[in-house]
Design a protein around this motif. Structure first.
Motif, PDB file in Angstrom:
ATOM      1  N   UNK A  49       6.931 -90.676 -10.211  1.00 61.63           N
ATOM      2  CA  UNK A  49       6.191 -91.696 -10.094  1.00 61.63           C
ATOM      3  C   UNK A  49       4.889 -91.277 -10.599  1.00 61.63           C
ATOM      4  N   UNK A  50       4.364 -92.131 -11.283  1.00 64.93           N
ATOM      5  CA  UNK A  50       3.000 -92.119 -11.774  1.00 64.93           C
ATOM      6  C   UNK A  50       1.941 -92.399 -11.017  1.00 64.93           C
ATOM      7  N   UNK A  51       0.608 -92.086 -11.490  1.00 65.48           N
ATOM      8  CA  UNK A  51      -0.246 -92.456 -10.411  1.00 65.48           C
ATOM      9  C   UNK A  51      -0.529 -93.974 -10.121  1.00 65.48           C
ATOM     10  N   UNK A  52      -0.082 -94.832 -11.150  1.00 65.23           N
ATOM     11  CA  UNK A  52      -0.567 -96.279 -11.082  1.00 65.23           C
ATOM     12  C   UNK A  52       0.786 -96.812 -10.176  1.00 65.23           C
ATOM     13  N   UNK A  53       1.910 -96.272 -10.170  1.00 60.10           N
ATOM     14  CA  UNK A  53       2.979 -96.471  -9.228  1.00 60.10           C
ATOM     15  C   UNK A  53       2.777 -96.133  -7.910  1.00 60.10           C
ATOM     16  N   UNK A  54       2.067 -94.928  -7.585  1.00 63.05           N
ATOM     17  CA  UNK A  54       1.638 -94.793  -6.034  1.00 63.05           C
ATOM     18  C   UNK A  54       0.647 -95.774  -5.653  1.00 63.05           C
ATOM     19  N   UNK A  55      -0.263 -96.228  -6.777  1.00 65.41           N
ATOM     20  CA  UNK A  55      -1.261 -97.123  -6.361  1.00 65.41           C
ATOM     21  C   UNK A  55      -0.726 -98.741  -6.210  1.00 65.41           C
ATOM     22  N   UNK A  56       0.236 -98.897  -6.911  1.00 64.92           N
ATOM     23  CA  UNK A  56       0.898-100.344  -6.572  1.00 64.92           C
ATOM     24  C   UNK A  56       1.416-100.223  -5.356  1.00 64.92           C
ATOM     25  N   UNK A  57       2.231 -99.133  -4.983  1.00 66.61           N
ATOM     26  CA  UNK A  57       2.991 -99.167  -3.691  1.00 66.61           C
ATOM     27  C   UNK A  57       2.077 -99.329  -2.233  1.00 66.61           C
ATOM     28  N   UNK A  58       0.824 -98.676  -2.523  1.00 65.06           N
ATOM     29  CA  UNK A  58      -0.128 -98.648  -1.263  1.00 65.06           C
ATOM     30  C   UNK A  58      -0.742 -99.757  -1.333  1.00 65.06           C
TER      31      UNK A  58
END
Length: 302
Positions: A49-58
């Motif tokens: 998961x890239x950083x923007x993916x984690x940001x989207x989940x949070x």
């Protein structure tokens, strides 16, 4: 453990002076700190998961807190020593699931967990799992001394990885694939007897059928099919799909439909007999996955 919330942070103190800080905020520095270690630990393209993916989940904590008729909290957590050295990290989705008093009150999708190489061999994984359960209780508003949330985790399937994938991940992590399964087996992890496929994490990635789905120290010999359905529906929708609808007949929908129609619980199989089979140098050509090998080994057929 002690815990407290401050500016969307949850803090715990673990034995040995280990400090835990967790956040559900995509703008939190906890995510930046977590991702630094995560980026060193995970290498396979369809599992990353890239950083923007984690940001989207949070970010979905704002819009999907009560999606699917359940309460959720997506969190990132870091583990540090008293001097602030990063020891490890975890990302997980906690979901409150009410399937009756006989079942766990919540399920945790442990999306990613890592221990920094210099911190291995100290029992940190057990402490991290205990912390994840406590963080899940706090984030969902459950009683801190109540029943234990169930924890589910994806793991690499050594029988489904290509030789190149096997070698790349082992070289990057410093841990052989079978040895990694043995570590999880020692803390009570068992294989979920379900043909699991992770839906694609993003538009540029593919569904991942090279994974094992497992339950960590789950009570009993089988998982209630309804609980597993609710857990995976939330996990697929939030941690994997990030709130985006899936096309009809997709990977997630197919698995959820199978569980919705199922009445029998989903069996759990121990890992140890299958691990012994592979370590013994016996051929595994007759098995298409570690799950089928574990099933056969548990029945004495392997």
């Amino acid at each position: 453990m002690t815990g407290g919330a401050d500016n969307r942070l949850i803090r715990l103190a673990l034995p040995g002076g280990i400090r835990v800080t967790a956040s559900d905020d995509p703008a939190s520095s906890v995510l930046t700190r977590f991702f630094a270690g995560y980026d060193r630990a995970f290498v396979l393209p369809d599992e990353r998961e890239e950083l923007d993916g984690f940001e989207a989940c949070l970010a979905l904590n704002a819009s999907h807190r009560h999606a699917y008729g359940r309460t959720h909290s997506e969190l990132v957590a870091i583990f540090e020593d008293e001097g602030g050295t990063l020891l490890g990290g975890a990302n997980f989705l906690a979901t409150a699931i009410d399937r009756g008093p006989a079942l766990p009150p919540a399920a945790v999708a442990l999306n990613y967990v890592y221990v920094e190489e210099a911190a291995r061999g100290r029992g940190l994984l057990r402490l991290a799992l205990a912390a994840v359960r406590q963080l899940a209780r706090i984030a969902l508003g459950l009683a801190p001394d109540g029943p234990t949330p169930a924890i589910f985790i994806e793991q690499n399937d050594p029988l489904r990885l290509t030789a190149e994938e096997y070698a790349a991940d082992t070289a990057h992590s410093g841990t052989d694939q079978v040895d990694r399964l043995a570590i999880w087996a020692r803390i009570g992890t068992r294989i979920v007897d379900f043909p699991y496929v992770q839906p694609a994490l993003s538009a540029g990635q593919q569904p991942d059928d090279g994974l094992i789905y497992a339950a960590v120290d789950y009570p009993g010999d089988a998982v209630d099919a309804g609980l597993l359905h609710d857990h995976l529906e939330s996990f697929f929708g939030i941690s994997v799909r990030k709130g985006e609808a899936e096309a009809p007949g997709g990977v997630a929908a197919t698995q959820l439909a199978a569980l919705a129609a199922r009445r029998a619980p989903v069996a759990l199989f121990p890992m140890e007999p299958a691990i012994a089979w592979l370590r013994g140098g016996r051929p595994a050509d007759g098995f298409d996955s570690f799950r089928t090998l574990a099933m056969a080994a548990a029945g004495g057929e392997a």
